[in-house]
Design a protein around this motif. Structure first.
Motif, PDB file in Angstrom:
ATOM      1  N   ALA A 202      10.897  -2.738   3.831  1.00 47.41           N
ATOM      2  CA  ALA A 202       9.716  -2.005   3.365  1.00 47.41           C
ATOM      3  C   ALA A 202       9.498  -0.757   4.215  1.00 47.41           C
ATOM      4  O   ALA A 202       9.219   0.329   3.676  1.00 47.41           O
ATOM      5  N   ASP A 203       9.636  -0.886   5.525  1.00 49.28           N
ATOM      6  CA  ASP A 203       9.508   0.286   6.403  1.00 49.28           C
ATOM      7  C   ASP A 203      10.577   1.323   6.093  1.00 49.28           C
ATOM      8  O   ASP A 203      10.287   2.521   6.002  1.00 49.28           O
ATOM      9  N   LEU A 204      11.809   0.876   5.931  1.00 50.01           N
ATOM     10  CA  LEU A 204      12.926   1.804   5.709  1.00 50.01           C
ATOM     11  C   LEU A 204      12.862   2.516   4.363  1.00 50.01           C
ATOM     12  O   LEU A 204      13.415   3.610   4.220  1.00 50.01           O
ATOM     13  N   ILE A 205      12.215   1.887   3.370  1.00 50.99           N
ATOM     14  CA  ILE A 205      12.109   2.549   2.059  1.00 50.99           C
ATOM     15  C   ILE A 205      10.712   3.143   1.851  1.00 50.99           C
ATOM     16  O   ILE A 205      10.352   3.507   0.743  1.00 50.99           O
ATOM     17  N   HIS A 206       9.971   3.230   2.942  1.00 51.35           N
ATOM     18  CA  HIS A 206       8.681   3.926   2.957  1.00 51.35           C
ATOM     19  C   HIS A 206       7.622   3.277   2.066  1.00 51.35           C
ATOM     20  O   HIS A 206       6.890   3.948   1.351  1.00 51.35           O
ATOM     21  N   ILE A 207       7.560   1.949   2.132  1.00 54.79           N
ATOM     22  CA  ILE A 207       6.494   1.201   1.460  1.00 54.79           C
ATOM     23  C   ILE A 207       5.405   0.953   2.502  1.00 54.79           C
ATOM     24  O   ILE A 207       5.686   0.429   3.582  1.00 54.79           O
ATOM     25  N   SER A 208       4.183   1.322   2.181  1.00 58.28           N
ATOM     26  CA  SER A 208       3.084   1.160   3.128  1.00 58.28           C
ATOM     27  C   SER A 208       2.801  -0.319   3.387  1.00 58.28           C
ATOM     28  O   SER A 208       3.160  -1.181   2.580  1.00 58.28           O
ATOM     29  N   HIS A 209       2.130  -0.572   4.488  1.00 55.75           N
ATOM     30  CA  HIS A 209       1.793  -1.952   4.825  1.00 55.75           C
ATOM     31  C   HIS A 209       0.899  -2.574   3.750  1.00 55.75           C
ATOM     32  O   HIS A 209       1.076  -3.745   3.395  1.00 55.75           O
ATOM     33  N   SER A 210      -0.030  -1.785   3.211  1.00 58.75           N
ATOM     34  CA  SER A 210      -0.914  -2.330   2.169  1.00 58.75           C
ATOM     35  C   SER A 210      -0.123  -2.699   0.908  1.00 58.75           C
ATOM     36  O   SER A 210      -0.409  -3.721   0.277  1.00 58.75           O
ATOM     37  N   GLU A 211       0.889  -1.932   0.559  1.00 55.73           N
ATOM     38  CA  GLU A 211       1.729  -2.258  -0.599  1.00 55.73           C
ATOM     39  C   GLU A 211       2.621  -3.466  -0.297  1.00 55.73           C
ATOM     40  O   GLU A 211       2.872  -4.296  -1.172  1.00 55.73           O
ATOM     41  N   PHE A 212       3.091  -3.563   0.928  1.00 55.88           N
ATOM     42  CA  PHE A 212       3.864  -4.716   1.387  1.00 55.88           C
ATOM     43  C   PHE A 212       3.035  -5.994   1.208  1.00 55.88           C
ATOM     44  O   PHE A 212       3.509  -6.984   0.637  1.00 55.88           O
ATOM     45  N   ILE A 213       1.785  -5.950   1.638  1.00 46.60           N
ATOM     46  CA  ILE A 213       0.880  -7.103   1.524  1.00 46.60           C
ATOM     47  C   ILE A 213       0.519  -7.359   0.062  1.00 46.60           C
ATOM     48  O   ILE A 213       0.466  -8.511  -0.380  1.00 46.60           O
ATOM     49  N   ARG A 214       0.306  -6.297  -0.710  1.00 53.02           N
ATOM     50  CA  ARG A 214      -0.021  -6.458  -2.134  1.00 53.02           C
ATOM     51  C   ARG A 214       1.125  -7.151  -2.871  1.00 53.02           C
ATOM     52  O   ARG A 214       0.902  -8.066  -3.677  1.00 53.02           O
ATOM     53  N   ALA A 215       2.363  -6.756  -2.590  1.00 58.04           N
ATOM     54  CA  ALA A 215       3.528  -7.386  -3.224  1.00 58.04           C
ATOM     55  C   ALA A 215       3.593  -8.864  -2.868  1.00 58.04           C
ATOM     56  O   ALA A 215       3.811  -9.714  -3.734  1.00 58.04           O
ATOM     57  N   LYS A 216       3.365  -9.177  -1.606  1.00 55.93           N
ATOM     58  CA  LYS A 216       3.374 -10.569  -1.159  1.00 55.93           C
ATOM     59  C   LYS A 216       2.283 -11.362  -1.877  1.00 55.93           C
ATOM     60  O   LYS A 216       2.525 -12.484  -2.346  1.00 55.93           O
ATOM     61  N   SER A 217       1.094 -10.789  -1.979  1.00 55.59           N
ATOM     62  CA  SER A 217      -0.036 -11.465  -2.632  1.00 55.59           C
ATOM     63  C   SER A 217       0.236 -11.720  -4.105  1.00 55.59           C
ATOM     64  O   SER A 217      -0.097 -12.788  -4.628  1.00 55.59           O
ATOM     65  N   ILE A 218       0.834 -10.757  -4.772  1.00 55.89           N
ATOM     66  CA  ILE A 218       1.159 -10.917  -6.203  1.00 55.89           C
ATOM     67  C   ILE A 218       2.121 -12.077  -6.396  1.00 55.89           C
ATOM     68  O   ILE A 218       1.933 -12.939  -7.265  1.00 55.89           O
ATOM     69  N   VAL A 219       3.165 -12.121  -5.576  1.00 58.14           N
ATOM     70  CA  VAL A 219       4.176 -13.178  -5.694  1.00 58.14           C
ATOM     71  C   VAL A 219       3.551 -14.542  -5.365  1.00 58.14           C
ATOM     72  O   VAL A 219       3.779 -15.523  -6.074  1.00 58.14           O
ATOM     73  N   ARG A 220       2.769 -14.603  -4.301  1.00 58.07           N
ATOM     74  CA  ARG A 220       2.127 -15.873  -3.940  1.00 58.07           C
ATOM     75  C   ARG A 220       1.179 -16.355  -5.046  1.00 58.07           C
ATOM     76  O   ARG A 220       1.113 -17.545  -5.326  1.00 58.07           O
ATOM     77  N   ALA A 221       0.460 -15.421  -5.678  1.00 54.46           N
ATOM     78  CA  ALA A 221      -0.442 -15.798  -6.785  1.00 54.46           C
ATOM     79  C   ALA A 221       0.363 -16.316  -7.978  1.00 54.46           C
ATOM     80  O   ALA A 221      -0.046 -17.276  -8.635  1.00 54.46           O
ATOM     81  N   ASP A 222       1.517 -15.690  -8.253  1.00 54.34           N
ATOM     82  CA  ASP A 222       2.360 -16.139  -9.365  1.00 54.34           C
ATOM     83  C   ASP A 222       2.942 -17.524  -9.091  1.00 54.34           C
ATOM     84  O   ASP A 222       3.105 -18.322 -10.019  1.00 54.34           O
ATOM     85  N   ILE A 223       3.236 -17.811  -7.853  1.00 53.30           N
ATOM     86  CA  ILE A 223       3.776 -19.125  -7.486  1.00 53.30           C
ATOM     87  C   ILE A 223       2.724 -20.199  -7.689  1.00 53.30           C
ATOM     88  O   ILE A 223       3.020 -21.299  -8.139  1.00 53.30           O
ATOM     89  N   GLY A 224       1.470 -19.863  -7.405  1.00 53.93           N
ATOM     90  CA  GLY A 224       0.375 -20.819  -7.542  1.00 53.93           C
ATOM     91  C   GLY A 224       0.033 -21.180  -8.973  1.00 53.93           C
ATOM     92  O   GLY A 224      -0.681 -22.138  -9.235  1.00 53.93           O
ATOM     93  N   LYS A 225       0.564 -20.431  -9.924  1.00 53.97           N
ATOM     94  CA  LYS A 225       0.254 -20.697 -11.337  1.00 53.97           C
ATOM     95  C   LYS A 225       0.973 -21.910 -11.836  1.00 53.97           C
ATOM     96  O   LYS A 225       2.004 -22.272 -11.478  1.00 53.97           O
TER      97      LYS A 225
END
Length: 154
Positions: free
Chosen positions: A131-154
């Motif tokens: 994420a750092d190397l491809i210039h993804i911000s920390h907030s987007e890094f966390i948002r991606a993680k949250s989206i995936v975790r929410a999808d897993i919980g379904k």
């Protein structure tokens, strides 16, 4: 390795007009697959659950037949094993991908990390590094993680 990649795309990915897709697109696919494999192998174990998740993710992203995806995954695995850093993959991602595609890559990496229902600290480290190397911000890094975790919980 590049000749194996070119041969793979020449033999499998001919377009309707008979011309082959650009090598940069082929390299982009390989770079994405290699980075996903880096996550899958970060904990030094790539079990069948992670491999299946990888194949499904590549199928969704690239719409290739299953046999070709397995071969692409094997090529990416070999390329990742030969790589000395993420740079060769992340440079290509930076040159060839939009911000939306980069975000989808990070989401895909989280999907692979959570495929076996265990997030290893090394998997998270690899995702953070990419994420750092491809210039993804920390907030987007966390948002991606949250989206995936929410999808897993379904």
């Amino acid at each position: 390795m590049l000749s194996k990649l070119a041969s793979f795309f020449e033999s499998h990915l001919q377009t309707a007009g008979g011309s082959s897709p650009s090598l940069s697109f082929a390299q982009k696919q390989l770079a994405v697959a290699a980075l996903l494999i880096e996550v899958a192998t970060a904990d030094h174990v790539m079990d069948s659950v992670e491999l299946d998740a990888l194949i499904r993710l590549l199928e969704r992203k690239f719409s290739l037949p299953h046999e070709q995806l397995v071969e692409l995954a094997e090529l990416a695995k070999a390329e990742a094993a030969e790589a000395t850093s993420f740079y060769q993959f992340t440079q290509l991602i930076n040159n060839e991908c939009s911000n939306a595609e980069k975000f989808e890559l990070i989401k895909g990496m989280w999907e692979i990390a959570y495929a076996d229902n265990q997030l290893d600290k090394y998997e998270e480290y690899v995702i953070r590094k990419v994420a750092d190397l491809i210039h993804i911000s920390h907030s987007e890094f966390i948002r991606a993680k949250s989206i995936v975790r929410a999808d897993i919980g379904k």
